[in-house]
Scaffold this active site. Structure first.
Site, short mmCIF file in Angstrom:
data_model
loop_
_atom_site.label_atom_id
_atom_site.label_comp_id
_atom_site.label_asym_id
_atom_site.label_seq_id
_atom_site.Cartn_x
_atom_site.Cartn_y
_atom_site.Cartn_z
N ALA A 173 4.66 -3.50 2.20
CA ALA A 173 3.47 -2.66 2.14
C ALA A 173 3.55 -1.62 1.03
O ALA A 173 2.72 -0.73 0.95
CB ALA A 173 3.26 -1.97 3.49
N CYS A 174 4.54 -1.75 0.15
CA CYS A 174 4.77 -0.76 -0.89
C CYS A 174 4.33 -1.29 -2.25
O CYS A 174 4.61 -2.44 -2.61
CB CYS A 174 6.25 -0.39 -0.94
SG CYS A 174 6.56 1.11 -1.87
N ILE A 175 3.64 -0.45 -3.02
CA ILE A 175 3.18 -0.85 -4.36
C ILE A 175 3.69 0.12 -5.42
O ILE A 175 3.10 0.26 -6.49
CB ILE A 175 1.64 -0.97 -4.42
CG1 ILE A 175 0.96 0.34 -3.96
CG2 ILE A 175 1.16 -2.15 -3.59
CD1 ILE A 175 -0.54 0.34 -4.15
#
Length: 323
Positions: A173-175
């Site tokens: 869920a990390c960008i």
């Protein structure tokens, strides 16, 4: 420095010395407690809540409560202690967090574990918070992060951290890597190895784990504990909303730096997604333990230490070729 990630590595088996995988010991010590497996659910609002924290603690699993309802944290510690369970919370580094730590000390409400939960943990602000917690709550085990380099591990340990959390932006869920160009996405396992070589205290590998076998790989390259988000977010007990789409069931999952969590579109480095529904958490944790027992048997030992001695090969994304 050799660069690789979880999907690039396969561990090489050794002669099995146990008669049954059930004999393999998956327990791990962190601080003054021994836990059933070296896995901790991510301290995210869609992964952990108070009822789940109580269940995990009462069943000998490690947990870290998230920091997104700061006004409830003292009550949470007191509730855990009232049930004769250990308290493990998260804090940030804002001035109000110093007041909170001081409040706990003044009222003798002492959590057994405090995690300083910052996206970029190699910072003067984190070092100052480590020193403050150690000054006023000296009995508390302090975990600090997140970091990506040996220099960061050394600096946080020298400041007093009892463990460091390694991983900048490798999570599902990390960008961070997209928004900033920085991070350990794509080489998280190599970062764990790099940092562990410098560490004198435990390392928690945080992010990028997609399969149960990745837990064993984390242990092989120096992690004491493995933090897992998306794989533990899709359960009946998980806090995220349950949704049905085209006959399939999902759970809501979003990053701590997402717009959904922040409530505003500012410095967004996370995203919201849906993860498949996986039933009860206890079943998944049991499966993780059984798979780790199998890993230990392949490693040729009786406990997790055996995995740290295995040879490995770098196969560069070919594990799933042909599947």
């Amino acid at each position: 420095m050799e660069i690789f990630d979880y999907e690039d590595i396969q561990l090489i088996p050794n002669k099995c010395v146990i008669n049954s995988r059930a004999e393999a010991d998956t327990t791990v010590v962190l601080g003054e407690r021994r836990f059933k497996i070296p896995v901790v659910p991510a301290n995210m609002a869609t992964v952990i809540n108070e009822p789940l924290a109580k269940w995990l603690a009462s069943n000998d699993y490690f947990y870290i409560m998230h920091r997104f309802e700061p006004q409830t944290r003292r009550q949470f510690i007191e509730a855990m202690h009232a049930d004769d369970l250990f308290a493990s919370i998260s804090v940030g580094v804002k001035p109000s967090e110093y007041d909170f730590i001081d409040e706990l000390a003044m009222n003798n409400v002492v959590p057994e574990y405090v995690t300083i939960d910052i996206a970029h943990g190699h910072a003067d602000s984190v070092i100052a918070m480590i020193k403050h917690i150690k000054d006023v709550l000296p009995a508390t085990f302090v975990i600090a992060g997140n970091v990506a380099t040996p220099a960061a591990v050394r600096d946080l340990e020298n400041a007093g951290a009892d463990a460091t959390k390694v991983g900048v932006g490798p999570g599902k869920a990390c960008i961070t890597k997209i928004k900033t160009g920085f991070g350990t996405g794509g080489w998280q396992l190599a970062a764990v190895r790099w940092c562990a070589k410098a560490a004198r205290k435990p390392i928690i590998a945080d992010g990028g784990v997609r399969t149960n076998g990745d837990i064993a790989k984390s242990i092989r390259f120096g992690a004491t504990m493995v933090m897992i988000g998306s794989m533990l977010a899709g359960h009946q007990e998980s806090p995220g909303n349950l949704l049905k789409i085209d006959g399939k069931t999902y759970k809501q999952y979003y990053g701590s730096a997402s717009e959904t969590q922040k409530g505003e579109h500012k410095n967004v480095e996370g995203k919201q997604m849906l993860v498949p529904y996986r039933g009860h958490l206890a079943d998944t944790l049991n499966e993780m333990q059984e798979d780790l027992q199998s890993s230990i048997s392949y490693a040729g030992g009786r406990d997790l230490a055996a995995i740290t001695k295995c040879d490995y090969v770098v196969v560069k994304n070919s594990i799933y070729n042909g599947d």
